[in-house]
Design a protein around this motif. Structure first.
Motif, PDB file in Angstrom:
ATOM      1  N   PHE A 251       0.816  -1.219   0.000  1.00 28.83           N
ATOM      2  CA  PHE A 251       0.000   0.000   0.000  1.00 28.83           C
ATOM      3  C   PHE A 251       0.854   1.274   0.000  1.00 28.83           C
ATOM      4  N   CYS A 252       1.848   1.346   0.903  1.00 29.31           N
ATOM      5  CA  CYS A 252       2.606   2.599   1.058  1.00 29.31           C
ATOM      6  C   CYS A 252       4.081   2.479   0.668  1.00 29.31           C
TER       7      CYS A 252
ATOM      8  N   GLU B 221      -4.389  -1.458   9.020  1.00 32.15           N
ATOM      9  CA  GLU B 221      -5.123  -0.373   8.364  1.00 32.15           C
ATOM     10  C   GLU B 221      -4.764  -0.292   6.884  1.00 32.15           C
ATOM     11  N   HIS B 222      -3.488  -0.442   6.564  1.00 28.07           N
ATOM     12  CA  HIS B 222      -3.067  -0.389   5.163  1.00 28.07           C
ATOM     13  C   HIS B 222      -3.676  -1.556   4.375  1.00 28.07           C
TER      14      HIS B 222
ATOM     15  N   LYS C  11      -6.491  -3.157   5.058  1.00 28.97           N
ATOM     16  CA  LYS C  11      -7.936  -2.932   4.895  1.00 28.97           C
ATOM     17  C   LYS C  11      -8.217  -1.835   3.874  1.00 28.97           C
ATOM     18  N   GLU C  12      -7.396  -0.799   3.866  1.00 30.90           N
ATOM     19  CA  GLU C  12      -7.561   0.268   2.869  1.00 30.90           C
ATOM     20  C   GLU C  12      -7.280  -0.283   1.462  1.00 30.90           C
TER      21      GLU C  12
ATOM     22  N   LYS D  91     -10.324  -2.239   0.392  1.00 32.87           N
ATOM     23  CA  LYS D  91     -11.483  -1.399   0.048  1.00 32.87           C
ATOM     24  C   LYS D  91     -11.407  -0.931  -1.400  1.00 32.87           C
ATOM     25  N   ASN D  92     -10.210  -0.627  -1.858  1.00 33.20           N
ATOM     26  CA  ASN D  92     -10.008  -0.105  -3.211  1.00 33.20           C
ATOM     27  C   ASN D  92      -9.119  -1.041  -4.023  1.00 33.20           C
TER      28      ASN D  92
ATOM     29  N   GLN E   2      -6.171  -0.268  -6.838  1.00 31.79           N
ATOM     30  CA  GLN E   2      -4.787  -0.632  -6.518  1.00 31.79           C
ATOM     31  C   GLN E   2      -4.192  -1.537  -7.599  1.00 31.79           C
TER      32      GLN E   2
END
Length: 179
Positions: A104-105, A131-132, A134-135, A138-139, A143
């Motif tokens: 994610f990051c 959190e990363h 789950k985010e 969600k998208n 991604q």
């Protein structure tokens, strides 16, 4: 029944044990199971065949005992196949290398810290926080396009803190079905 007819029935059971044993060994190899399960299955198969037939023909075991021993060997092999499958499903994911980054990051994943691993069919994606992950879920379609990821449908995730796989709930994953 005379001794010869009983021996024929026992040889048929031995053939069944051999077929189950060989099929189980092949299945274990393709499953990628630990080598100990493959060796134990081979030992049970060969040992069951020789012990039962020779013991019956030499008069050490009665026909009933030989049949019970054969059924026990077949049951043990099937139990070993089931246990190897469960062991393979619960095995932890590969450890992150020193260059593994969060999907994610892009932060580096450290083995000595808590991290999460998302299993997408045969691929693993690492995340530095829940959190990363789950985010990302969600998208996930965005991604995939943004990061040019060729991944399958997410199945479950692994938490290093818990040390076990956790199945994803349907509402946690927003994946568009594409054919």
């Amino acid at each position: 029944m005379d001794q010869q007819e009983l021996a024929h029935i026992l040889i048929i059971l031995v053939g069944l044990l051999r077929a189950v044993g060989i099929a189980s060994i092949v299945a274990l190899i393709f499953l990628g199971a630990r080598i100990r399960f493959i060796f134990l299955t081979a030992i049970l198969t060969v040992g069951g065949i020789f012990t039962t037939v020779l013991s019956f023909l030499l008069g050490i075991l009665s026909f009933t005992h030989a049949v019970v021993y054969e059924l026990f060997a077949i049951g043990s092999i099937m139990g070993m196949l089931y246990y190897a499958y469960k062991d393979k499903k619960s095995a932890p994911p590969p450890k992150p290398s020193e260059n593994t980054r969060c999907a994610f990051c892009s932060a580096l994943i450290r083995e000595n810290r808590d991290y999460f691993v998302l299993k997408c069919e045969d691929q693993y994606l690492f995340f530095d926080s829940e959190e990363h992950m789950k985010e990302f879920l969600k998208n996930i379609e965005e991604q995939r396009k943004f990061r040019k990821l060729d991944i399958g449908k997410p199945e479950c995730y692994y938490s290093k803190t818990n040390g076990k796989w956790i199945q994803l709930k349907q509402e946690e994953v927003r994946v568009q079905e594409t054919d």
